[in-house]
Design a protein around this motif. Structure first.
Motif, PDB file in Angstrom:
ATOM      1  N   ALA A  31      38.500  23.077  68.985  1.00  0.00           N
ATOM      2  CA  ALA A  31      39.397  22.709  70.076  1.00  0.00           C
ATOM      3  C   ALA A  31      40.455  23.774  70.321  1.00  0.00           C
ATOM      4  O   ALA A  31      41.094  23.793  71.366  1.00  0.00           O
ATOM      5  N   PHE A  32      40.655  24.656  69.347  1.00  0.00           N
ATOM      6  CA  PHE A  32      41.735  25.629  69.440  1.00  0.00           C
ATOM      7  C   PHE A  32      41.210  27.050  69.541  1.00  0.00           C
ATOM      8  O   PHE A  32      40.264  27.414  68.853  1.00  0.00           O
ATOM      9  N   PRO A  33      41.848  27.887  70.364  1.00  0.00           N
ATOM     10  CA  PRO A  33      41.486  29.299  70.416  1.00  0.00           C
ATOM     11  C   PRO A  33      41.797  29.976  69.089  1.00  0.00           C
ATOM     12  O   PRO A  33      42.661  29.529  68.338  1.00  0.00           O
ATOM     13  N   LYS A  34      41.091  31.045  68.798  1.00  0.00           N
ATOM     14  CA  LYS A  34      41.296  31.805  67.557  1.00  0.00           C
ATOM     15  C   LYS A  34      41.518  33.268  67.922  1.00  0.00           C
ATOM     16  O   LYS A  34      41.023  33.751  68.924  1.00  0.00           O
ATOM     17  N   ILE A  35      42.265  33.975  67.068  1.00  0.00           N
ATOM     18  CA  ILE A  35      42.437  35.406  67.262  1.00  0.00           C
ATOM     19  C   ILE A  35      41.873  36.146  66.066  1.00  0.00           C
ATOM     20  O   ILE A  35      41.763  35.591  64.973  1.00  0.00           O
ATOM     21  N   GLY A  36      41.519  37.397  66.292  1.00  0.00           N
ATOM     22  CA  GLY A  36      41.209  38.305  65.205  1.00  0.00           C
ATOM     23  C   GLY A  36      42.476  39.095  64.943  1.00  0.00           C
ATOM     24  O   GLY A  36      43.145  39.537  65.874  1.00  0.00           O
ATOM     25  N   PHE A  37      42.847  39.284  63.683  1.00  0.00           N
ATOM     26  CA  PHE A  37      44.113  39.945  63.369  1.00  0.00           C
ATOM     27  C   PHE A  37      43.960  40.760  62.092  1.00  0.00           C
ATOM     28  O   PHE A  37      43.420  40.268  61.110  1.00  0.00           O
ATOM     29  N   VAL A  38      44.393  42.001  62.133  1.00  0.00           N
ATOM     30  CA  VAL A  38      44.457  42.826  60.934  1.00  0.00           C
ATOM     31  C   VAL A  38      45.843  43.458  60.877  1.00  0.00           C
ATOM     32  O   VAL A  38      46.489  43.667  61.901  1.00  0.00           O
ATOM     33  N   ALA A  39      46.303  43.731  59.671  1.00  0.00           N
ATOM     34  CA  ALA A  39      47.619  44.342  59.504  1.00  0.00           C
ATOM     35  C   ALA A  39      47.598  45.299  58.325  1.00  0.00           C
ATOM     36  O   ALA A  39      46.875  45.087  57.353  1.00  0.00           O
ATOM     37  N   TRP A  40      48.389  46.338  58.428  1.00  0.00           N
ATOM     38  CA  TRP A  40      48.596  47.278  57.332  1.00  0.00           C
ATOM     39  C   TRP A  40      50.022  47.051  56.889  1.00  0.00           C
ATOM     40  O   TRP A  40      50.964  47.220  57.652  1.00  0.00           O
ATOM     41  N   LEU A  41      50.198  46.626  55.633  1.00  0.00           N
ATOM     42  CA  LEU A  41      51.540  46.355  55.153  1.00  0.00           C
ATOM     43  C   LEU A  41      51.706  46.799  53.724  1.00  0.00           C
ATOM     44  O   LEU A  41      50.741  46.983  52.995  1.00  0.00           O
ATOM     45  N   GLU A  42      52.950  47.001  53.360  1.00  0.00           N
ATOM     46  CA  GLU A  42      53.286  47.329  51.983  1.00  0.00           C
ATOM     47  C   GLU A  42      53.748  46.045  51.331  1.00  0.00           C
ATOM     48  O   GLU A  42      54.633  45.353  51.840  1.00  0.00           O
ATOM     49  N   ASN A  43      53.163  45.717  50.230  1.00  0.00           N
ATOM     50  CA  ASN A  43      53.441  44.453  49.573  1.00  0.00           C
ATOM     51  C   ASN A  43      54.746  44.472  48.767  1.00  0.00           C
ATOM     52  O   ASN A  43      55.417  43.464  48.654  1.00  0.00           O
ATOM     53  N   GLY A  44      55.123  45.611  48.217  1.00  0.00           N
ATOM     54  CA  GLY A  44      56.293  45.676  47.348  1.00  0.00           C
ATOM     55  C   GLY A  44      57.603  45.387  48.044  1.00  0.00           C
ATOM     56  O   GLY A  44      58.413  44.592  47.582  1.00  0.00           O
ATOM     57  N   THR A  45      57.834  46.027  49.181  1.00  0.00           N
ATOM     58  CA  THR A  45      59.107  45.860  49.896  1.00  0.00           C
ATOM     59  C   THR A  45      58.960  45.092  51.195  1.00  0.00           C
ATOM     60  O   THR A  45      59.817  45.217  52.035  1.00  0.00           O
ATOM     61  N   PRO A  46      58.051  44.278  51.359  1.00  0.00           N
ATOM     62  CA  PRO A  46      57.274  43.886  52.522  1.00  0.00           C
ATOM     63  C   PRO A  46      57.657  44.597  53.824  1.00  0.00           C
ATOM     64  O   PRO A  46      58.599  44.229  54.493  1.00  0.00           O
ATOM     65  N   VAL A  47      56.908  45.632  54.125  1.00  0.00           N
ATOM     66  CA  VAL A  47      57.063  46.381  55.362  1.00  0.00           C
ATOM     67  C   VAL A  47      55.743  46.310  56.118  1.00  0.00           C
ATOM     68  O   VAL A  47      54.689  46.627  55.579  1.00  0.00           O
ATOM     69  N   LEU A  48      55.807  45.879  57.347  1.00  0.00           N
ATOM     70  CA  LEU A  48      54.623  45.847  58.204  1.00  0.00           C
ATOM     71  C   LEU A  48      54.541  47.182  58.935  1.00  0.00           C
ATOM     72  O   LEU A  48      55.399  47.504  59.752  1.00  0.00           O
ATOM     73  N   TRP A  49      53.526  47.985  58.627  1.00  0.00           N
ATOM     74  CA  TRP A  49      53.384  49.312  59.216  1.00  0.00           C
ATOM     75  C   TRP A  49      52.645  49.276  60.543  1.00  0.00           C
ATOM     76  O   TRP A  49      52.963  50.034  61.447  1.00  0.00           O
ATOM     77  N   ALA A  50      51.656  48.453  60.654  1.00  0.00           N
ATOM     78  CA  ALA A  50      50.872  48.386  61.886  1.00  0.00           C
ATOM     79  C   ALA A  50      50.104  47.069  61.904  1.00  0.00           C
ATOM     80  O   ALA A  50      49.770  46.518  60.864  1.00  0.00           O
ATOM     81  N   ALA A  51      49.828  46.581  63.102  1.00  0.00           N
ATOM     82  CA  ALA A  51      49.052  45.345  63.256  1.00  0.00           C
ATOM     83  C   ALA A  51      48.299  45.397  64.578  1.00  0.00           C
ATOM     84  O   ALA A  51      48.712  46.082  65.516  1.00  0.00           O
ATOM     85  N   CYS A  52      47.207  44.673  64.625  1.00  0.00           N
ATOM     86  CA  CYS A  52      46.410  44.604  65.849  1.00  0.00           C
ATOM     87  C   CYS A  52      45.780  43.217  65.941  1.00  0.00           C
ATOM     88  O   CYS A  52      45.317  42.668  64.945  1.00  0.00           O
TER      89      CYS A  52
END
Length: 62
Positions: A18-39
């Motif tokens: 019943a619900f739309p879905k997206i495809g999502f990937v992300a490049w992140l640093e786990n230690g200091t949580p920094v999101l470098w890029a996402a699509c």
């Protein structure tokens, strides 16, 4: 994601969901949580294809 007509057209939905879905990937640093890029894109877009778009964020610092 909300089940609006616009979201269903933009992203699609798998099978009888019943619900739309997206495809999502992300490049992140786990230690200091920094999101470098996402699509994100339609549910039907392959994850490898999405991953290719975040690879350019992997560049040397300096």
């Amino acid at each position: 994601m909300a089940a609006t007509t616009e979201n269903k057209k933009a992203f699609g939905r798998p099978g009888a969901s019943a619900f739309p879905k997206i495809g999502f990937v992300a490049w992140l640093e786990n230690g200091t949580p920094v999101l470098w890029a996402a699509c994100m894109d339609r549910y039907s877009v392959d994850e490898w294809k999405l991953a290719e778009s975040v690879i350019p964020a992997l560049r040397p610092q300096g």
